[in-house]
Design a protein around this motif. Structure first.
Motif, PDB file in Angstrom:
ATOM      1  N   GLY A   5       0.818  -1.196   0.000  1.00 22.83           N
ATOM      2  CA  GLY A   5       0.000   0.000   0.000  1.00 22.83           C
ATOM      3  C   GLY A   5       0.854   1.249   0.000  1.00 22.83           C
ATOM      4  O   GLY A   5       2.058   1.201  -0.213  1.00 22.83           O
ATOM      5  N   LEU A   6       0.196   2.382   0.254  1.00 24.09           N
ATOM      6  CA  LEU A   6       0.880   3.673   0.290  1.00 24.09           C
ATOM      7  C   LEU A   6       1.096   4.125   1.720  1.00 24.09           C
ATOM      8  O   LEU A   6       0.312   3.809   2.614  1.00 24.09           O
ATOM      9  CB  LEU A   6       0.063   4.724  -0.458  1.00 24.09           C
ATOM     10  N   CYS A   7       2.137   4.917   1.920  1.00 22.49           N
ATOM     11  CA  CYS A   7       2.455   5.499   3.219  1.00 22.49           C
ATOM     12  C   CYS A   7       1.283   6.351   3.691  1.00 22.49           C
ATOM     13  O   CYS A   7       0.720   7.135   2.929  1.00 22.49           O
ATOM     14  CB  CYS A   7       3.718   6.358   3.083  1.00 22.49           C
ATOM     15  N   SER A  14       5.694   3.527  -1.240  1.00 25.38           N
ATOM     16  CA  SER A  14       5.167   2.250  -0.774  1.00 25.38           C
ATOM     17  C   SER A  14       5.529   2.036   0.696  1.00 25.38           C
ATOM     18  O   SER A  14       6.555   2.494   1.182  1.00 25.38           O
ATOM     19  CB  SER A  14       5.703   1.107  -1.626  1.00 25.38           C
ATOM     20  N   VAL A  15       4.690   1.292   1.374  1.00 27.35           N
ATOM     21  CA  VAL A  15       4.843   1.036   2.807  1.00 27.35           C
ATOM     22  C   VAL A  15       6.018   0.098   3.052  1.00 27.35           C
ATOM     23  O   VAL A  15       6.195  -0.894   2.357  1.00 27.35           O
ATOM     24  CB  VAL A  15       3.546   0.422   3.364  1.00 27.35           C
ATOM     25  N   GLU A  16       6.826   0.450   4.054  1.00 28.16           N
ATOM     26  CA  GLU A  16       7.949  -0.396   4.458  1.00 28.16           C
ATOM     27  C   GLU A  16       7.729  -1.023   5.828  1.00 28.16           C
ATOM     28  O   GLU A  16       8.145  -2.133   6.075  1.00 28.16           O
ATOM     29  CB  GLU A  16       9.247   0.416   4.482  1.00 28.16           C
ATOM     30  N   ASP A  17       7.090  -0.290   6.747  1.00 23.77           N
ATOM     31  CA  ASP A  17       6.937  -0.779   8.110  1.00 23.77           C
ATOM     32  C   ASP A  17       5.757  -0.095   8.784  1.00 23.77           C
ATOM     33  O   ASP A  17       5.142   0.800   8.216  1.00 23.77           O
ATOM     34  CB  ASP A  17       8.210  -0.511   8.921  1.00 23.77           C
ATOM     35  N   VAL A  26       3.844   3.153   7.227  1.00 22.33           N
ATOM     36  CA  VAL A  26       4.639   4.257   6.685  1.00 22.33           C
ATOM     37  C   VAL A  26       5.786   3.760   5.822  1.00 22.33           C
ATOM     38  O   VAL A  26       6.217   2.616   5.930  1.00 22.33           O
ATOM     39  CB  VAL A  26       5.193   5.148   7.822  1.00 22.33           C
ATOM     40  N   CYS A  27       6.273   4.679   4.973  1.00 25.75           N
ATOM     41  CA  CYS A  27       7.423   4.378   4.106  1.00 25.75           C
ATOM     42  C   CYS A  27       8.713   4.476   4.926  1.00 25.75           C
ATOM     43  O   CYS A  27       8.709   4.919   6.071  1.00 25.75           O
ATOM     44  CB  CYS A  27       7.454   5.353   2.932  1.00 25.75           C
TER      45      CYS A  27
END
Length: 72
Positions: A5-7, A14-17, A26-27
């Motif tokens: 998904g998106l931050c 793109s979302v990292e964690d 969040v990204c």
């Protein structure tokens, strides 16, 4: 953590964690890995130093050891 998904803060990367405090996805740019917090929570807590482990238990405000500040 594997998420898609998106931050939730910038809505462009793109979302990292996810934040350990508010659970926002969040990204990498808006995630502080040492503390596990998003940049919004980090700024709300006033933790400019992302070290996280060197908390001084109120001593920075001049309180004696073991005395905390409570807000109601």
């Amino acid at each position: 953590m594997s998420v898609a998904g998106l931050c939730e803060l910038c809505e462009s990367e793109s979302v990292e964690d996810g934040c350990d405090r508010c659970s926002r996805l969040v990204c990498a740019h808006h995630y502080d890995e040492p503390t596990g917090l998003c940049t919004l929570c980090l700024s709300e807590l006033g933790d400019g130093d992302s070290g996280g482990s060197d908390r001084n238990d109120g001593r920075e405000k001049g309180y004696p050891d073991g005395v905390d500040e409570y807000r109601f």
